[in-house]
Design a protein around this motif. Structure first.
Motif, short mmCIF file in Angstrom:
data_model
loop_
_atom_site.label_atom_id
_atom_site.label_comp_id
_atom_site.label_asym_id
_atom_site.label_seq_id
_atom_site.Cartn_x
_atom_site.Cartn_y
_atom_site.Cartn_z
N ALA A 56 89.11 58.56 53.71
CA ALA A 56 89.53 58.28 55.47
C ALA A 56 90.51 58.15 55.34
CB ALA A 56 88.48 57.31 54.46
N LYS A 82 86.18 61.61 60.54
CA LYS A 82 85.99 60.58 59.70
C LYS A 82 87.65 60.65 59.12
CE LYS A 82 81.85 62.51 58.35
NZ LYS A 82 80.59 63.10 57.11
N ILE A 94 81.98 57.90 64.64
CA ILE A 94 82.28 58.56 65.08
C ILE A 94 82.00 59.81 66.02
CG2 ILE A 94 82.50 61.23 63.73
CD1 ILE A 94 82.23 58.82 61.16
N GLN A 113 83.67 54.82 61.75
CA GLN A 113 85.35 54.76 61.29
C GLN A 113 86.79 53.56 62.56
OE1 GLN A 113 86.88 56.42 59.12
NE2 GLN A 113 89.07 57.33 59.63
N ASN A 155 83.46 52.98 51.89
CA ASN A 155 82.64 53.66 52.62
C ASN A 155 81.85 53.85 51.05
OD1 ASN A 155 83.13 54.07 55.53
ND2 ASN A 155 84.36 55.91 55.20
N VAL A 192 77.96 57.57 56.32
CA VAL A 192 79.50 57.38 57.19
C VAL A 192 79.21 57.21 59.04
CG1 VAL A 192 81.74 57.65 57.58
CG2 VAL A 192 80.65 57.68 55.36
N SER A 241 75.77 58.56 65.04
CA SER A 241 76.87 58.02 65.24
C SER A 241 76.19 56.68 65.66
CB SER A 241 78.23 58.26 65.04
OG SER A 241 78.42 59.11 66.25
#
Ligand code: SF4
Ligand code: SF4
Length: 441
Positions: free
Chosen positions: A15, A218, A177, A159, A146, A156, A424
């Motif tokens: 990340a 990400k 994301i 972010q 994560n 994930v 997301s």
């Protein structure tokens, strides 16, 4: 399911900006795992705020990686200056015996893996090597977070991003994301200058863009809005031909670029002033081949051009060009010296972050944005199918499909390097392109 499978399924990648698929990294066997919370790029507070608010998850992730890799020792690298982050992590570590904090100086590039490993363990990574060569795995602390969630079955989807510069209220945001940069700016109260350019990531290693509709990925750590006529932006937009011309007419061979190069200081065989000499005199053949191939050792940290050169030249750009051409010709890095001798002045040549900010003419943006802890809600996301090193993920959805947050929408073909991609937000798939999946609430 074991940790490696959980991480792969959850689509965890580095990340901190690298985007290397994490499930590969945790398969190594090492004695030490380092959580990288150095955050040496100026103007970003992504890692610092993560340490303040998610210390338990970060330590939890580190413990999992230590278990998987067989490491007996865990270290979390945090700047001594970041007292809030230090106390949050120390509190969690009070009852843990095999993980310690390594306090780092406020210098750039403290978070570069080569510098961090040397600083925290005393070991020098060989030329062209990785931390694994000296028995270490390094993960950014948001990657560790994560990993912690991945092991609980949560992929994930979000972010943490610092939004700074010419925005009304600089903030650190936890966003889905695929969130458009335009949304980030609006959440921060809008832009405070008329003509602006976006800097994605930090000033030293980030890239500039005018695309306000581009999405958070990400690996997006920061979005910094700068006036388009800021000296930094003007410099970044300078064409390569101009860099070459200026180098030929202005490089005075003072060696400052080399004397401050973090890799040269660790004993690596690259010397940016020599790259300038090669380009200045068109010395593109033997015996200068070594200088050209040494470009493979350049981390593109930016110290040589954004900090040390008194003539405003950019050995980094020259090295980058050399590297590009070598890769295009299929030439691999021939430098792999493991018997490194640190240069005598190495400990005194760290670049203080405050002085760096002055050099960048960005002191006025040196605020400390805080995290809005609640996840930000957005109505539409644009999710790239490649946000990682390796193969592009293949879409598993089609327009009109209804998906829930966390559902896998693109997967990595078996046996290929890469990371799965998840929805997301919950909603309907609007379109599926070669590179982007658009999803609307
Ligand atoms: S610091 Fe600048 S002027 Fe000095 S050798 Fe390097 S590129 Fe040339
Ligand atoms: S960008 Fe410049 S200072 Fe940084 S590693 Fe490359 S040559 Fe050295």
């Amino acid at each position: 399911m074991n940790l490696v499978e959980n991480i792969f399924k959850a689509g965890v990648v580095g990340a901190g900006g690298a985007g290397f698929p994490t499930h590969i990294k945790v398969q190594a066997k090492v004695d030490t795992v380092i959580g990288n919370g150095a955050e040496c790029e100026p103007l970003l507070a992504t890692d610092r705020q993560a340490a303040v608010h998610f210390a338990e998850e970060i330590v939890g992730g580190l413990k999992l990686v230590m278990e998987a890799t067989g490491a007996e020792k865990g270290i979390i690298g945090i700047k001594e200056k970041y007292e809030d982050a230090l106390s949050a992590v120390s509190l969690v570590l009070e009852i843990v015996s095999n993980i310690t904090i390594h306090k780092l100086g406020n210098y750039y590039p403290a978070g570069d893996e080569f510098s961090l490993v040397k600083d925290a363990t005393g070991r020098l990574i060989p030329e062209g090597g990785i931390p694994l060569n000296v028995g270490v795995v390094v993960n950014n602390i948001n990657t560790l977070r994560n990993i912690y969630f991945a092991h609980q079955g949560t992929p994930v989807t979000n972010q943490i991003v610092t939004v700074n510069g010419e925005v009304k209220n600089p903030m650190v945001l936890n966003v889905p994301i695929g969130t458009h940069f335009r949304d980030l700016i609006e959440i921060c109260g809008g832009v405070t200058t008329e003509d602006y350019t976006l800097l994605i990531g930090g000033p030293m290693m980030g890239r500039i863009s005018d695309d306000i509709e581009a999405p958070v990925t990400k690996t997006t750590t920061g979005l910094i809005v700068l006036p388009s006529d800021h000296s930094y932006i003007v410099r970044k937009k300078r064409p390569l031909e101009q860099d070459i011309r200026w180098s030929q007419s202005q490089c005075e061979q003072c060696r400052d670029c080399t004397e401050f190069c973090p890799r040269w200081l660790q004993g690596h065989s690259l010397a940016p002033h020599m790259a300038m000499r090669v380009i200045d005199y068109n010395l593109d053949s033997e015996p200068h081949a070594k200088t050209i191939t040494s470009s493979m050792l350049c981390s593109e940290c930016g110290i040589c051009d954004l900090y040390s050169c008194p003539m405003n030249l950019s050995p980094r750009i020259i090295f980058k060009e050399f590297k590009k051409r070598l890769i295009a010709d299929g030439i691999k890095n021939p430098h792999n010296n493991a018997e490194l001798q640190e240069r005598a002045l190495a400990g005194y040549r760290n670049v203080p972050k405050d002085r760096l900010l002055q050099r960048l003419e960005m002191e006025r943006y040196d605020v400390y944005p805080k995290l809005v802890k609640e996840e930000i809600n957005v109505g539409k996301v644009k999710i790239p199918v490649q946000q990682h090193i390796g193969t592009k993920a293949e879409a598993m959805v089609k327009p009109g499909d209804i998906v829930g947050k966390g559902d896998m929408i693109a997967s990595i073909p078996e046996g290929k390097l890469g990371a799965n991609i998840h929805a997301s937000i919950s909603g309907k798939i609007e379109s599926v392109g070669e590179h982007i999946i658009i999803l609307k609430q």
